[in-house]
Design an enzyme around this catalytic site. Structure first.
Site, PDB file in Angstrom:
ATOM      1  N   GLU A  48      -4.986  12.817  -9.810  1.00 57.91           N
ATOM      2  CA  GLU A  48      -3.692  13.446 -10.079  1.00 57.91           C
ATOM      3  C   GLU A  48      -3.873  14.817 -10.707  1.00 57.91           C
ATOM      4  O   GLU A  48      -4.979  15.205 -11.098  1.00 57.91           O
ATOM      5  CB  GLU A  48      -2.856  12.521 -10.971  1.00 57.91           C
ATOM      6  CG  GLU A  48      -2.542  11.217 -10.249  1.00 57.91           C
ATOM      7  CD  GLU A  48      -1.555  10.321 -10.960  1.00 57.91           C
ATOM      8  OE1 GLU A  48      -1.303  10.523 -12.169  1.00 57.91           O
ATOM      9  OE2 GLU A  48      -1.023   9.420 -10.297  1.00 57.91           O
ATOM     10  N   GLU A  59      -6.866   7.629  -0.331  1.00 53.33           N
ATOM     11  CA  GLU A  59      -7.232   7.631   1.092  1.00 53.33           C
ATOM     12  C   GLU A  59      -7.708   9.016   1.515  1.00 53.33           C
ATOM     13  O   GLU A  59      -8.703   9.175   2.224  1.00 53.33           O
ATOM     14  CB  GLU A  59      -6.022   7.239   1.968  1.00 53.33           C
ATOM     15  CG  GLU A  59      -5.483   5.844   1.715  1.00 53.33           C
ATOM     16  CD  GLU A  59      -4.398   5.795   0.655  1.00 53.33           C
ATOM     17  OE1 GLU A  59      -4.510   6.492  -0.372  1.00 53.33           O
ATOM     18  OE2 GLU A  59      -3.438   5.029   0.849  1.00 53.33           O
ATOM     19  N   CYS A  90       0.717   6.653   2.034  1.00 47.99           N
ATOM     20  CA  CYS A  90       1.879   7.549   2.082  1.00 47.99           C
ATOM     21  C   CYS A  90       1.846   8.356   3.379  1.00 47.99           C
ATOM     22  O   CYS A  90       0.844   8.378   4.096  1.00 47.99           O
ATOM     23  CB  CYS A  90       1.900   8.459   0.856  1.00 47.99           C
ATOM     24  SG  CYS A  90       0.780   9.875   0.980  1.00 47.99           S
TER      25      CYS A  90
HETATM   26  N1  THU Z   1      -1.337   7.025  -4.161  1.00 41.80           N
HETATM   27  C1  THU Z   1      -2.497   6.820  -3.480  1.00 41.80           C
HETATM   28  O1  THU Z   1      -3.582   7.186  -3.954  1.00 41.80           O
HETATM   29  N2  THU Z   1      -2.418   6.234  -2.269  1.00 41.80           N
HETATM   30  C2  THU Z   1      -1.284   5.746  -1.715  1.00 41.80           C
HETATM   31  O2  THU Z   1      -1.327   5.227  -0.628  1.00 41.80           O
HETATM   32  C3  THU Z   1      -0.009   5.884  -2.414  1.00 41.80           C
HETATM   33  C4  THU Z   1      -0.032   6.679  -3.654  1.00 41.80           C
HETATM   34  C5  THU Z   1      -1.412   7.618  -5.500  1.00 41.80           C
HETATM   35  C6  THU Z   1      -0.892   9.013  -5.634  1.00 41.80           C
HETATM   36  C7  THU Z   1      -0.529   9.063  -7.102  1.00 41.80           C
HETATM   37  O3  THU Z   1      -1.675   9.376  -7.861  1.00 41.80           O
HETATM   38  C8  THU Z   1      -0.133   7.638  -7.429  1.00 41.80           C
HETATM   39  O4  THU Z   1      -0.663   6.831  -6.397  1.00 41.80           O
HETATM   40  C9  THU Z   1       1.363   7.418  -7.536  1.00 41.80           C
HETATM   41  O5  THU Z   1       2.014   7.886  -6.419  1.00 41.80           O
END
Ligand code: THU
Length: 145
Positions: A48, A59, A90
């Site tokens: 993040e 991913e 996502c």
């Molecule tokens: N996130 C992922 O790493 N992969 C996903 O498939 C969905 C969301 C992460 C992004 C962010 O750091 C956190 O999950 C919340 O959205």
């Protein structure tokens, strides 16, 4: 669910890599492990950013790491979260997957207890934006010039 030994191994790697997640804002830890067609594993976690928009999902971390290591052909990816219903990738990640995955590449969704479901890439993004669209656009542009 019961999975092949290679997927069980990928699951363990994704589960461990999830613990490296840098997610001070959402506290939502995600781990991923790609399986290459040559049988290698490449892992990733979400990273993040205080800007929020600069956040990279687990991913995409795995896919970008793989490409930078000249690994471009993937049979599977395992994604681990601790969500009650294991999270689907996502839409940004699906678009990046579209660049490198086959329609048949398998996406395993898992939680910290194990793999819960499996989906073919083509079922999650049946109509991806791809190079064909760019080719068409160029042809159209040429006609106009
Ligand atoms: N996130 C992922 O790493 N992969 C996903 O498939 C969905 C969301 C992460 C992004 C962010 O750091 C956190 O999950 C919340 O959205």
């Amino acid at each position: 669910m019961k999975v092949a030994p290679k997927i069980a191994e990928a699951y363990e790697k994704a589960r461990t890599t999830r613990l490296n997640s840098y997610s001070p804002y959402s506290k939502f830890k995600v781990g991923a492990a790609l399986v290459t067609k040559s049988g290698k594993f490449i892992t990733g976690c979400n990273v993040e950013n205080a800007s929020y928009g600069g956040t990279v999902c687990a991913e995409r971390t795995a896919i970008l790491k793989a490409i930078s290591e000249r690994e471009t052909a993937f049979s599977d990816i395992v994604v681990v979260t601790d969500a009650a219903e294991p999270a689907f990738p996502c839409a940004f990640c699906l678009q990046v997957m579209a660049e490198f995955f086959d329609p048949e590449t398998k996406i395993y969704l898992a939680d910290t207890e194990g793999v819960r479901s499996v989906h073919k890439f083509k079922s999650l993004l049946p109509k991806p934006f791809g190079p064909m669209q760019l080719k068409t656009a160029k042809a159209t542009a040429k006609k106009k010039n």
